[in-house]
Design an enzyme around this catalytic site. Structure first.
Site, PDB file in Angstrom:
ATOM      1  N   HIS A 150      -4.794  -1.657  -5.614  1.00 50.45           N
ATOM      2  CA  HIS A 150      -4.018  -0.513  -6.102  1.00 50.45           C
ATOM      3  C   HIS A 150      -4.974   0.603  -6.528  1.00 50.45           C
ATOM      4  O   HIS A 150      -5.847   0.388  -7.358  1.00 50.45           O
ATOM      5  CB  HIS A 150      -3.148  -0.940  -7.291  1.00 50.45           C
ATOM      6  CG  HIS A 150      -2.115  -1.972  -6.919  1.00 50.45           C
ATOM      7  ND1 HIS A 150      -1.247  -2.524  -7.816  1.00 50.45           N
ATOM      8  CD2 HIS A 150      -1.809  -2.534  -5.725  1.00 50.45           C
ATOM      9  CE1 HIS A 150      -0.462  -3.392  -7.197  1.00 50.45           C
ATOM     10  NE2 HIS A 150      -0.788  -3.415  -5.923  1.00 50.45           N
ATOM     11  N   ASP A 179       0.807  -1.223   0.000  1.00 47.07           N
ATOM     12  CA  ASP A 179       0.000   0.000   0.000  1.00 47.07           C
ATOM     13  C   ASP A 179       0.839   1.270   0.000  1.00 47.07           C
ATOM     14  O   ASP A 179       0.453   2.294   0.576  1.00 47.07           O
ATOM     15  CB  ASP A 179      -0.976   0.012   1.195  1.00 47.07           C
ATOM     16  CG  ASP A 179      -1.810  -1.251   1.255  1.00 47.07           C
ATOM     17  OD1 ASP A 179      -2.174  -1.759   0.186  1.00 47.07           O
ATOM     18  OD2 ASP A 179      -2.092  -1.737   2.369  1.00 47.07           O
TER      19      ASP A 179
HETATM   20  P1  GDP Z   1      -0.695   0.337  -3.535  1.00 44.44           P
HETATM   21  O1  GDP Z   1      -1.301  -0.927  -3.053  1.00 44.44           O
HETATM   22  O2  GDP Z   1       0.772   0.393  -3.314  1.00 44.44           O
HETATM   23  O3  GDP Z   1      -1.064   0.665  -4.959  1.00 44.44           O
HETATM   24  O4  GDP Z   1      -1.321   1.489  -2.639  1.00 44.44           O
HETATM   25  P2  GDP Z   1      -2.883   1.659  -2.199  1.00 44.44           P
HETATM   26  O5  GDP Z   1      -3.658   2.143  -3.349  1.00 44.44           O
HETATM   27  O6  GDP Z   1      -3.342   0.432  -1.505  1.00 44.44           O
HETATM   28  O7  GDP Z   1      -2.755   2.741  -1.067  1.00 44.44           O
HETATM   29  C1  GDP Z   1      -2.182   3.967  -1.284  1.00 44.44           C
HETATM   30  C2  GDP Z   1      -3.212   5.054  -0.942  1.00 44.44           C
HETATM   31  O8  GDP Z   1      -2.555   6.295  -0.865  1.00 44.44           O
HETATM   32  C3  GDP Z   1      -4.258   5.217  -2.031  1.00 44.44           C
HETATM   33  O9  GDP Z   1      -5.466   5.642  -1.433  1.00 44.44           O
HETATM   34  C4  GDP Z   1      -3.697   6.338  -2.901  1.00 44.44           C
HETATM   35  O10 GDP Z   1      -4.701   7.062  -3.600  1.00 44.44           O
HETATM   36  C5  GDP Z   1      -3.041   7.193  -1.857  1.00 44.44           C
HETATM   37  N1  GDP Z   1      -1.861   7.953  -2.299  1.00 44.44           N
HETATM   38  C6  GDP Z   1      -0.857   7.558  -3.116  1.00 44.44           C
HETATM   39  N2  GDP Z   1       0.107   8.502  -3.174  1.00 44.44           N
HETATM   40  C7  GDP Z   1      -0.306   9.506  -2.383  1.00 44.44           C
HETATM   41  C8  GDP Z   1       0.279  10.733  -1.986  1.00 44.44           C
HETATM   42  O11 GDP Z   1       1.383  11.100  -2.390  1.00 44.44           O
HETATM   43  N3  GDP Z   1      -0.447  11.499  -1.109  1.00 44.44           N
HETATM   44  C9  GDP Z   1      -1.670  11.123  -0.628  1.00 44.44           C
HETATM   45  N4  GDP Z   1      -2.300  11.924   0.225  1.00 44.44           N
HETATM   46  N5  GDP Z   1      -2.236   9.956  -0.977  1.00 44.44           N
HETATM   47  C10 GDP Z   1      -1.552   9.164  -1.823  1.00 44.44           C
HETATM   48  P1  IMO Z   2      -0.812  -4.201  -2.277  1.00 47.76           P
HETATM   49  O1  IMO Z   2      -0.410  -4.705  -3.628  1.00 47.76           O
HETATM   50  C1  IMO Z   2      -0.929  -4.755   2.040  1.00 47.76           C
HETATM   51  C2  IMO Z   2      -0.885  -8.880   3.513  1.00 47.76           C
HETATM   52  C3  IMO Z   2      -2.186  -9.270   4.198  1.00 47.76           C
HETATM   53  C4  IMO Z   2      -1.665 -10.300   5.181  1.00 47.76           C
HETATM   54  C5  IMO Z   2      -0.563 -10.992   4.396  1.00 47.76           C
HETATM   55  C6  IMO Z   2      -0.988 -12.295   3.749  1.00 47.76           C
HETATM   56  O2  IMO Z   2      -2.118  -3.503  -2.270  1.00 47.76           O
HETATM   57  O3  IMO Z   2       0.286  -3.429  -1.650  1.00 47.76           O
HETATM   58  P2  IMO Z   2      -2.564 -12.919   1.706  1.00 47.76           P
HETATM   59  O4  IMO Z   2      -4.017 -12.633   1.489  1.00 47.76           O
HETATM   60  O5  IMO Z   2      -1.682 -12.392   0.631  1.00 47.76           O
HETATM   61  O6  IMO Z   2      -2.287 -14.366   2.013  1.00 47.76           O
HETATM   62  O7  IMO Z   2      -2.206 -12.124   3.064  1.00 47.76           O
HETATM   63  O8  IMO Z   2      -0.153 -10.094   3.389  1.00 47.76           O
HETATM   64  N1  IMO Z   2      -1.058  -8.322   2.150  1.00 47.76           N
HETATM   65  C7  IMO Z   2      -1.033  -7.030   1.865  1.00 47.76           C
HETATM   66  N2  IMO Z   2      -0.928  -5.952   2.663  1.00 47.76           N
HETATM   67  N3  IMO Z   2      -0.993  -4.585   0.715  1.00 47.76           N
HETATM   68  C8  IMO Z   2      -1.077  -5.653  -0.097  1.00 47.76           C
HETATM   69  O9  IMO Z   2      -1.057  -5.554  -1.444  1.00 47.76           O
HETATM   70  C9  IMO Z   2      -1.121  -6.946   0.468  1.00 47.76           C
HETATM   71  N4  IMO Z   2      -1.206  -8.186  -0.034  1.00 47.76           N
HETATM   72  C10 IMO Z   2      -1.156  -9.036   1.009  1.00 47.76           C
HETATM   73  O10 IMO Z   2      -2.782  -8.165   4.834  1.00 47.76           O
HETATM   74  O11 IMO Z   2      -1.062  -9.641   6.271  1.00 47.76           O
HETATM   75 MG    MG Z   3      -2.803  -1.625  -1.775  1.00 50.57          MG
END
Ligand code: GDP
Ligand code: IMO
Ligand code: MG
Length: 456
Positions: free
Chosen positions: A70, A42
């Site tokens: 994502h 994340d």
């Molecule tokens: P990913 O799994 O790595 O793609 O990340 P996620 O989408 O799960 O979580 C990142 C969150 O942070 C999302 O809600 C994005 O819209 C938000 N985000 C990403 N970059 C920025 C940033 O620079 N500032 C802020 N405020 N939010 C961001």
């Molecule tokens: P993105 O791509 C955050 C974590 C789960 C759990 C562990 C195992 O959005 O960054 P699983 O379902 O894969 O067997 O869970 O891994 N986990 C993540 N945490 N971002 C993710 O993906 C994750 N994918 C798996 O929360 O702790």
């Molecule tokens: Mg994510």
């Protein structure tokens, strides 16, 4: 579409063998840019991929499944992607789901249809799925839940998985009882037999598992017809992309280094390689074709699920990061645990991945803090430890050594270039860059595509 590769379909793919020419190391073909999470997930990989995907010809997923979540924000509209590569937003690029991904077909189509309603057009025509990718079945997801209950009962704690069936599906793959896309599209009678055997195998382990086999097979048959036009031999497809005319190829890592099955905080990890090697094995591309490797790190740290988290802040700071950063899981809706940036883990992730640059996201979330801390080393019994520990008991016990920085107390969300940032924020960024030893190429100051400062 035939599943059998033919030289007619892929003109250039067999060139080296046909001409007898050897490729030199300097003639490796197009380079692939890889985007990887440098923490516990994340970090904002979706946003970075979206930014790069505006110019990409191919955007590929190489591992994980719909455990990933994502987020991409374009023109005020928020899209979330789980199995589909985030680059699918770019109408000019082709998206590919590689052999290393585990695919839950109902999840895939649900996700595509949901995003189509939001305005994502023509995604099915721009999606390629590898015939070697393994399938996640509904019962894998049920088993994921049963295993979590079992862990809780036996060890007093579970992993906190996403319950998307990731662990069970990769277990089926490793135990060689899994079923792949090519099996589904092949002889359905044979597929049905193997599906039934797999169900029986799980039912012998989990007697409470009930599966309506005929209903599942009927649905899978329906999905297979929708999937068929998208399926290709991923190895030959990638080879063509690498060795044809110049192309921009992007790999979107899912999950992150500290969740990697080999290098993460085992057993509180996912079941795939979320580090750079996963790009090669999950797509069938040689290491020689890996070009830039961009690590994505948040300006602080978050984690979803169970497991050691040395810089976690179970206090007002952690709460502020959670609420200001809207730190809620995209896939599960769970609150993310929050803490200070931990440079021990980002450096460790760099050792494995060899980042060529870093995207530092969510700097804006720190705008209101009086002071900001960064973890720079771990101590055990008062002594610095030289390595990121493999043993989770050790990691639970480490004491973190911090550097403290004064907060800049200025809104950075409108900053679009380096000089727009307050000096104290610049100082924070430069410290991180020097400590990791990798240039920071982007700094994120907001959710949307344009909220990114490009440094070089
Ligand atoms: P990913 O799994 O790595 O793609 O990340 P996620 O989408 O799960 O979580 C990142 C969150 O942070 C999302 O809600 C994005 O819209 C938000 N985000 C990403 N970059 C920025 C940033 O620079 N500032 C802020 N405020 N939010 C961001
Ligand atoms: P993105 O791509 C955050 C974590 C789960 C759990 C562990 C195992 O959005 O960054 P699983 O379902 O894969 O067997 O869970 O891994 N986990 C993540 N945490 N971002 C993710 O993906 C994750 N994918 C798996 O929360 O702790
Ligand atoms: Mg994510």
């Amino acid at each position: 579409m035939s599943l059998t590769w033919s030289a007619k379909d892929h003109k250039n793919a067999n060139q080296p063998a046909a001409t007898g020419q050897k490729r030199s190391r300097n003639d490796a073909g197009n380079k692939v840019t890889v985007v990887l999470g440098a923490q516990w997930g994340d970090e904002g990989k979706g946003k970075v991929v979206d930014l790069l995907a505006t110019e990409a010809d191919f955007v590929c997923r190489c591992q994980g499944g719909n455990n990933a979540g994502h987020t991409v924000v374009v023109d005020g509209k928020e899209y979330d992607f789980h199995l589909l590569p985030s680059g699918i937003i770019n109408p000019k690029s082709v998206s590919l789901i590689g052999n290393g991904v585990v695919i839950h077909l109902p999840g895939l189509f649900e996700e595509g249809d949901k995003n189509e309603k939001k305005g994502l057009k023509g995604w099915e025509k721009r999606l390629i799925v590898s015939d070697r990718a393994h399938l996640v079945f509904d019962f894998h997801q049920v088993v994921d839940g049963l295993q979590e209950t079992e862990r809780q009962a036996q060890e007093g704690k579970n992993i906190g998985t996403t319950k998307k069936g990731i662990g069970p599906a990769y277990s089926s793959k490793a135990s060689r009882t899994g079923l792949r896309v090519c099996d589904l599209l092949g002889d359905f009678k044979d597929f049905s037999t193997r599906f039934k055997n797999l169900v029986r195998q799980y039912q012998s382990m989990y007697p409470s598992l009930t599966v309506d086999v005929e209903d599942q097979l009927k649905k899978l048959k329906e999905y297979s017809e929708r999937l068929r036009p998208m399926v290709r031999d991923g190895v030959y497809y990638m080879y063509e992309a690498l060795h044809g005319p110049p192309k921009k190829i992007l790999v979107e890592g899912a999950n992150a280094a500290l969740l990697d099955i080999d290098f993460g905080t085992y057993p509180f990890v996912t079941s795939s390689n979320c580090t750079v090697g996963g790009a090669c094995t999950g797509l069938g591309i040689p290491p020689l074709n890996i070009g830039d490797v961009f690590g994505v790190a948040k300006a602080y740290t978050t984690r979803v699920g169970i497991g050691a988290f040395p810089t976690e802040q179970l206090n007002a700071v952690g709460e502020l990061l959670q609420t200001r950063g809207h730190e809620v899981g995209v896939t599960t809706g769970r609150k993310r645990r929050c803490g200070w940036l931990d440079l021990v883990i980002v450096r460790y992730a760099h050792m494995i991945n060899g980042f060529t640059a870093i995207a530092l996201t969510k700097l804006d979330i720190l705008d209101v803090l009086d002071e900001i801390k960064v973890g720079v080393a771990y101590k055990l019994n008062g002594k610095r430890i030289p390595h990121f520990p493999a043993n989770m008991d050790v990691l639970q016990k480490v004491e973190v050594e911090y550097e403290t920085f004064p907060g800049w107390k200025t809104d950075t969300s409108a900053a679009r270039k380096w000089n727009d940032l307050p000096a104290k924020a610049q100082n924070y960024i430069r410290f991180i860059e020097n400590h990791i030893g990798v240039p920071i190429k982007w700094v994120g100051v907001g959710k949307s595509r344009e909220c990114m400062i490009q440094m070089f």
